[in-house]
Design an enzyme around this catalytic site. Structure first.
Site, mmCIF file in Angstrom:
data_model
loop_
_atom_site.group_PDB
_atom_site.id
_atom_site.type_symbol
_atom_site.label_atom_id
_atom_site.label_comp_id
_atom_site.label_asym_id
_atom_site.label_seq_id
_atom_site.Cartn_x
_atom_site.Cartn_y
_atom_site.Cartn_z
ATOM 1 N N ASP A 178 1.329 -1.873 0.204
ATOM 2 C CA ASP A 178 1.509 -2.207 -0.988
ATOM 3 C C ASP A 178 1.761 -3.916 -1.191
ATOM 4 O O ASP A 178 2.713 -4.287 -1.125
ATOM 5 C CB ASP A 178 2.589 -1.716 -1.293
ATOM 6 C CG ASP A 178 3.244 -1.902 -2.942
ATOM 7 O OD1 ASP A 178 2.524 -2.364 -3.556
ATOM 8 O OD2 ASP A 178 4.418 -1.399 -3.243
ATOM 9 N N GLU B 69 -7.364 -3.791 -6.886
ATOM 10 C CA GLU B 69 -6.314 -3.945 -7.492
ATOM 11 C C GLU B 69 -5.564 -5.189 -6.844
ATOM 12 O O GLU B 69 -5.242 -4.797 -5.430
ATOM 13 C CB GLU B 69 -5.470 -2.760 -7.649
ATOM 14 C CG GLU B 69 -4.301 -3.225 -8.577
ATOM 15 C CD GLU B 69 -3.020 -2.035 -8.845
ATOM 16 O OE1 GLU B 69 -3.647 -1.032 -9.613
ATOM 17 O OE2 GLU B 69 -1.963 -2.036 -8.660
ATOM 18 N N LYS C 57 -5.425 -0.603 -4.538
ATOM 19 C CA LYS C 57 -4.916 -1.747 -3.990
ATOM 20 C C LYS C 57 -5.880 -2.321 -3.041
ATOM 21 O O LYS C 57 -6.109 -1.479 -2.186
ATOM 22 C CB LYS C 57 -3.441 -1.535 -3.790
ATOM 23 C CG LYS C 57 -2.685 -1.414 -4.873
ATOM 24 C CD LYS C 57 -0.961 -1.054 -4.575
ATOM 25 C CE LYS C 57 -0.244 -0.795 -5.898
ATOM 26 N NZ LYS C 57 1.099 -0.995 -5.754
ATOM 27 N N ARG D 283 2.052 6.157 5.813
ATOM 28 C CA ARG D 283 1.758 6.124 4.470
ATOM 29 C C ARG D 283 0.304 5.181 4.384
ATOM 30 O O ARG D 283 -0.244 5.764 3.298
ATOM 31 C CB ARG D 283 3.067 5.240 3.873
ATOM 32 C CG ARG D 283 2.569 4.657 2.479
ATOM 33 C CD ARG D 283 3.559 4.119 1.757
ATOM 34 N NE ARG D 283 3.196 3.065 0.843
ATOM 35 C CZ ARG D 283 4.073 2.371 0.148
ATOM 36 N NH1 ARG D 283 5.517 2.704 0.470
ATOM 37 N NH2 ARG D 283 3.833 1.414 -0.861
ATOM 38 N N TRP E 231 10.041 5.601 2.570
ATOM 39 C CA TRP E 231 9.178 4.957 1.934
ATOM 40 C C TRP E 231 8.036 4.648 2.839
ATOM 41 O O TRP E 231 6.774 3.968 2.229
ATOM 42 C CB TRP E 231 9.783 3.503 1.370
ATOM 43 C CG TRP E 231 10.773 3.875 0.160
ATOM 44 C CD1 TRP E 231 12.199 4.159 0.346
ATOM 45 C CD2 TRP E 231 10.334 4.282 -1.064
ATOM 46 N NE1 TRP E 231 12.494 4.468 -0.785
ATOM 47 C CE2 TRP E 231 11.384 4.430 -1.784
ATOM 48 C CE3 TRP E 231 9.189 4.066 -1.888
ATOM 49 C CZ2 TRP E 231 11.407 4.596 -3.244
ATOM 50 C CZ3 TRP E 231 9.197 4.415 -3.261
ATOM 51 C CH2 TRP E 231 10.261 4.718 -4.002
ATOM 52 N N GLU F 18 5.406 7.926 -6.646
ATOM 53 C CA GLU F 18 6.638 7.322 -6.666
ATOM 54 C C GLU F 18 7.529 7.988 -8.085
ATOM 55 O O GLU F 18 8.046 7.352 -8.964
ATOM 56 C CB GLU F 18 6.492 5.808 -7.152
ATOM 57 C CG GLU F 18 6.027 4.729 -6.001
ATOM 58 C CD GLU F 18 5.885 3.467 -6.063
ATOM 59 O OE1 GLU F 18 5.943 2.864 -7.341
ATOM 60 O OE2 GLU F 18 5.972 2.791 -4.918
ATOM 61 N N GLU G 241 5.050 -10.408 -6.338
ATOM 62 C CA GLU G 241 6.095 -9.320 -5.923
ATOM 63 C C GLU G 241 6.553 -9.510 -4.549
ATOM 64 O O GLU G 241 7.979 -9.650 -4.557
ATOM 65 C CB GLU G 241 5.734 -7.867 -6.171
ATOM 66 C CG GLU G 241 6.850 -6.841 -5.712
ATOM 67 C CD GLU G 241 6.406 -5.327 -6.101
ATOM 68 O OE1 GLU G 241 5.085 -5.262 -6.428
ATOM 69 O OE2 GLU G 241 6.979 -4.518 -5.616
HETATM 70 C C1 GCV Z 1 4.992 -0.449 -10.986
HETATM 71 C C2 GCV Z 1 5.414 -1.037 -5.971
HETATM 72 C C3 GCV Z 1 6.130 -1.603 -6.825
HETATM 73 C C4 GCV Z 1 6.321 -0.950 -8.119
HETATM 74 C C5 GCV Z 1 5.198 -0.573 -8.878
HETATM 75 C C6 GCV Z 1 4.278 0.297 -7.780
HETATM 76 C C7 GCV Z 1 2.998 0.587 -8.164
HETATM 77 O O1 GCV Z 1 5.709 -0.003 -5.337
HETATM 78 O O2 GCV Z 1 7.284 -1.984 -6.294
HETATM 79 O O3 GCV Z 1 7.328 -1.566 -9.117
HETATM 80 O O4 GCV Z 1 5.466 -0.033 -9.813
HETATM 81 O O5 GCV Z 1 4.120 -0.653 -6.894
HETATM 82 O O6 GCV Z 1 1.874 -0.337 -8.279
HETATM 83 O O7 GCV Z 1 2.826 1.471 -9.101
#
Ligand code: GCV
Length: 847
Positions: free
Chosen positions: A394, A416, A389, A365, A571, A315, A422
């Site tokens: 995500d 993670e 993760k 992705r 994305w 990112e 979120e």
């Molecule tokens: C801290 C997602 C979130 C981002 C976050 C990213 C990550 O894309 O929207 O805010 O960045 O994950 O885990 O690095």
């Protein structure tokens, strides 16, 4: 006279409660949520009687900070719950005592006592034994931390009113790594934080007052969490500046008495960005030397420093790919600097290209982490942990387990999990995540054809790795409730409990949490447990069912619905919905090949539509809308039905919570009620946006005729408007009929009027309005000349736009309406918020 005395005495009792922290049972204390599950509320008389024979002295063997904390905490907890002040001793008294100490120290005072064999550090043993002829309670730890964890466990047993007469419990953590991450920026904002500003940083510096930090460490320690990364993974290079390190040392000082290690996220380009080198190539000797010197400097000031967390090549963050190097080159460069001090590098596997070409159906992705890290297995040093993760995309509402978790045999890993919600309603929606985490942790990856559940892989138990475990993205803030909503704290609690013991069930955890948070009243426990346990599935039903992804606005807030936002961009959170069908084909046979990253047994589960469970179908396959699920429903009808069912369930949560009035303290009762009512309205926004989007895309109507038909609604644009003007909302499904009305400047006040035409009766009137975060407009509702409600749109929702993030519902219940009544909505704009609203819905009052 007696009555008079009682009147005078009550305030004195309350006052003394305020001073000493001791409250008489039965009097509801004002509660802000700050104490979370560590309230130590007074027990009932019956429960107190059970613990009457507890020894009066608490002896601590040793004076290390964590041991002192253990003694203080035990006395604090006992005082709160039992209303008695136990004696603090450092030597054994000539009477029964509660003895705190590590195994060695306990053994020295109690010769016949045998320490248990505990496999890993930080374990503890609660037992009773005769010491110098007295019956004592022993809280012994393998380490000082173990003692503290034992104290918290003991206090939890009391709060849950458990029997202590045959005390004999050994506990040890499942894995060495039980950390939380905070995504705090140095300016005080928190990325994806919904509980206020940072408790650590403000305006570029560490806060002067760190008392909240110590209180946070206490909450963490009560769960056995032993490390905290305090800053955003999108790290500011300044974290490593020499003049910043003493500030970080102050945070470490606040953590230390609670056994929590400080760690930080680092910008991988730091040697160049702030270190004065012309390169950050991890294989350049100057860079290696720079990291070594920097790490030595840190340890001189923070001897128990935990290590670094790294987000690189992700990112927009710079990483080793800038020099053609690999993540193992990068991680090892840092690890070698940390190794002499016992520090760890957490290298995140969240590495992917966010400029993927969406026109190529083979791009995916979800493949990225495995494709990048699996070939490097065995190349990472032993003090590197790959932080993965739970899912391959995500933190969506439902994803399969990341295949990388089963793809590393010679490398440490940690899972993670995201505590901050979120993609899960941002603490405004009730969504207890333990059931989702449990599904992940218990999932069998069948690595090498044997039983290998995720919890064992990440804990390093399968391949006998030296370290590994659990990282939870918490993002608590300055809000009194820490996360912005008292009920969201169940997720922090559950994360900690699962990190300690992933074999605990979601229901056992929530039952503990509810009782510690709201008390042991059976009605409260039953109601809250049931709401929490069903809430993830509820949230999934009215957002993104069938594994399609959360369907939120992925280009912005990640909050309200935004079905199309996933598509036609790089994305890679695609659901590929079009006129014919929906879902990503990730099969080996015809799709992206992602399924091939799993073991053969797991591949069998996902490779075909026939085998794939309904709840993940659209993650793995592209199917027609008319495809029939295992449930017997078509995909499109499932989408419609689940959205209506989920919405209905949230409405029921409101009703269930209302039954708790008087059983829960007034402050938290009101706070949670307001959130649930809001959620009930926003779930309808979700339902309508998603259902209408799919109706338009598929052209297939809802078999039950609900989608697109709202007989109780009066659209704002169809009312008689004065000052208000209709406009098109983008995307159209974010407003009923695609339109809303606004009161734009220079107009100061606007109104919209309509006549009620239905039979006389009691009705509920709901106004769907837009509460942007760039103004505080006012609304009034009049029935003829009678004002029946007024409010200010002053919530802080995550958008300044009229749309699905800001669409909010105000309910006026119990209105007696007669045919011919004039109903008028008046709006007064403020700032850029133009008192916009969407519609009014009028339905008969429930019986
Ligand atoms: C801290 C997602 C979130 C981002 C976050 C990213 C990550 O894309 O929207 O805010 O960045 O994950 O885990 O690095």
């Amino acid at each position: 006279m007696l009555a008079m005395r009682a009147k005078i005495l009550l305030p004195i009792t309350i006052l003394s409660g305020l001073i000493t922290g001791i409250w008489p049972a039965g009097i509801a204390r004002a509660e802000s949520g700050y104490d979370a599950w560590l309230r130590y509320a007074p027990l009932t008389a019956a429960a107190k009687a059970k613990y009457k024979s507890l020894p009066a002295s608490v002896v601590v063997l040793g004076d290390a900070p964590v041991l002192r904390t253990s003694q203080d905490e035990l006395i604090r907890g006992l005082r709160g719950m039992l209303g008695r002040t136990f004696r603090a001793e450092t030597k054994l008294p000539q009477e029964s005592a509660i003895i705190l100490g590590d195994f060695k120290a306990v053994r020295e005072v109690a010769a016949q006592w045998r320490a248990p064999v505990l496999a890993s550090g930080d374990g503890f043993w609660l037992t009773r034994a005769h010491v110098h002829g007295f019956d004592c309670i022993i809280i012994a730890g393998a380490t000082d931390r173990g003692v503290l964890y034992g104290v918290f466990h003991f206090l939890r047993k009391l709060a849950l009113e458990e029997d202590l007469s045959n005390l004999n419990e050994k506990h040890e953590p499942y894995a060495p790594v039980r950390w939380v991450n905070q995504w705090d920026n140095l300016d005080g904002r928190i990325e994806r934080g919904y509980g206020g500003r940072s408790i650590f940083f403000d305006n570029g510096t560490v806060r002067a007052d760190l008392s909240r930090v110590a209180d946070y460490a206490r909450l963490l320690a009560s769960l056995g969490i032993n490390g905290c990364v305090v800053n955003n993974v999108n790290a500011n290079p300044r974290m490593l500046a020499s003049d910043f390190l003493p500030q970080l040392a102050r945070i470490a000082d606040a953590f230390r008495p609670w056994g929590v290690q400080l760690a930080i996220s680092v910008d991988f380009s730091s040697p160049k960005a702030m270190g004065g080198l012309e390169t950050f190539d991890p294989l350049d000797l100057r860079v290696a030397e720079w990291w070594k010197e920097k790490v030595d400097e840190i340890y001189r000031q923070i001897p128990d420093f935990g290590g670094f967390l790294v987000k690189a090549d992700s990112e927009g963050r710079l990483g080793p790919s800038s020099y053609g190097r690999t993540p193992s080159d990068a991680a090892n460069a840092l690890a070698r600097a940390l190794e002499p001090h016992g520090g760890i590098v957490f290298y995140r596997a969240f590495v992917y290209d966010h400029h993927l070409d969406w026109r190529n159906p083979k791009n995916d992705r979800a493949r990225a982490a495995y494709d990048i890290f699996h070939p490097l297995d065995g190349k990472f040093d032993d003090n590197v942990v790959i932080q993965i993760k739970n899912g391959p995309i995500d933190f969506q509402v439902r994803e399969p387990v990341s295949p990388l978790i089963g793809g590393l045999e010679k490398t440490n890993e940690a899972i993670e999990l995201q505590i901050t919600q979120e993609y899960m309603g941002q603490q405004r929606h009730l969504c207890y995540l333990a059931p989702m985490w449990k599904a992940v942790l218990d999932f069998d990856m069948h690595v090498s054809g044997r039983a290998t559940p995720v919890k064992d892989l990440v804990a390093g138990r399968v391949f006998h790795r030296p370290t590994g475990g659990f990282a939870g993205v918490a993002n608590v803030g300055l809000d009194a409730t820490w996360l912005g909503n008292p009920v969201a704290m169940a997720n922090l609690y559950a994360f900690g409990r699962l990190a300690w013991d992933p074999n605990l069930s979601s229901s056992a955890i929530i039952d503990e949490w509810t009782r510690l948070t709201f008390g042991n009243d059976p009605l409260v426990v039953k109601t809250v447990d049931a709401m929490q346990l069903s809430s993830w599935h509820t949230y999934e039903s009215y957002t993104g069912p069938l594994g399609i992804g959360t369907l939120t606005d992925i280009l912005g807030s990640h909050y309200g619905p935004g079905v199309a936002s996933s598509e036609n961009n790089g994305w890679g959170q695609w659901h590929r919905a079009d006129h014919d069908g929906v879902g990503m084909d990730r099969s080996v046979a015809t799709g992206t090949g992602y399924v091939g990253q799993y073991s053969p047994a797991v591949q069998k589960l996902y490779e075909t539509t026939a085998a794939t469970p309904d709840n993940l179908l659209l993650f793995f396959h592209h199917v027609k809308y008319a495809y029939v699920l295992h449930s017997g429903k078509t995909v499109i009808q499932h989408i419609y039905d689940s959205h209506y069912e989920g919405t209905q369930r949230v409405k029921e949560y409101v009703r269930q919570w209302e039954l708790l009035r008087g059983h829960v303290d007034e402050d938290r009762y009101a706070m949670v009620l307001a959130r649930l009512k809001y959620q009930a309205g926003h779930a309808i926004v979700w339902r309508d946006a998603v259902c209408n989007w799919f109706l338009r895309a598929s052209g297939i109507p809802d078999a039950l005729g609900r989608v697109g038909h709202y007989p109780n609604r009066i659209e704002a644009e169809s009312m008689q408007l004065q000052g208000y003007a209709p406009f098109d909302v983008q995307p159209a499904e974010a407003a009923s009929g695609g339109k809303a009305v606004e009161c734009a400047p220079p107009t100061q006040q606007c109104s919209a009027e309509f006549r009620f035409t239905r039979p006389a009766g009691w009705y509920e009137l709901e106004v769907q309005y837009f509460d942007q975060n760039d103004g505080k407009s006012k609304f009034r509702v009049l029935l003829g000349d009678q004002l029946v409600d007024e409010w200010v749109a002053d919530d802080d929702l995550p958008s300044a736009k009229v749309g699905s993030d800001t669409s909010t519902r105000r309910c006026i219940s119990g209105l007696a309406l007669r045919p011919g009544d004039e109903i008028r909505i008046e709006g007064t704009p403020d700032g850029n918020e133009h008192a916009a609203f969407d519609y009014v819905e009028i339905s008969p009052s429930p019986e």
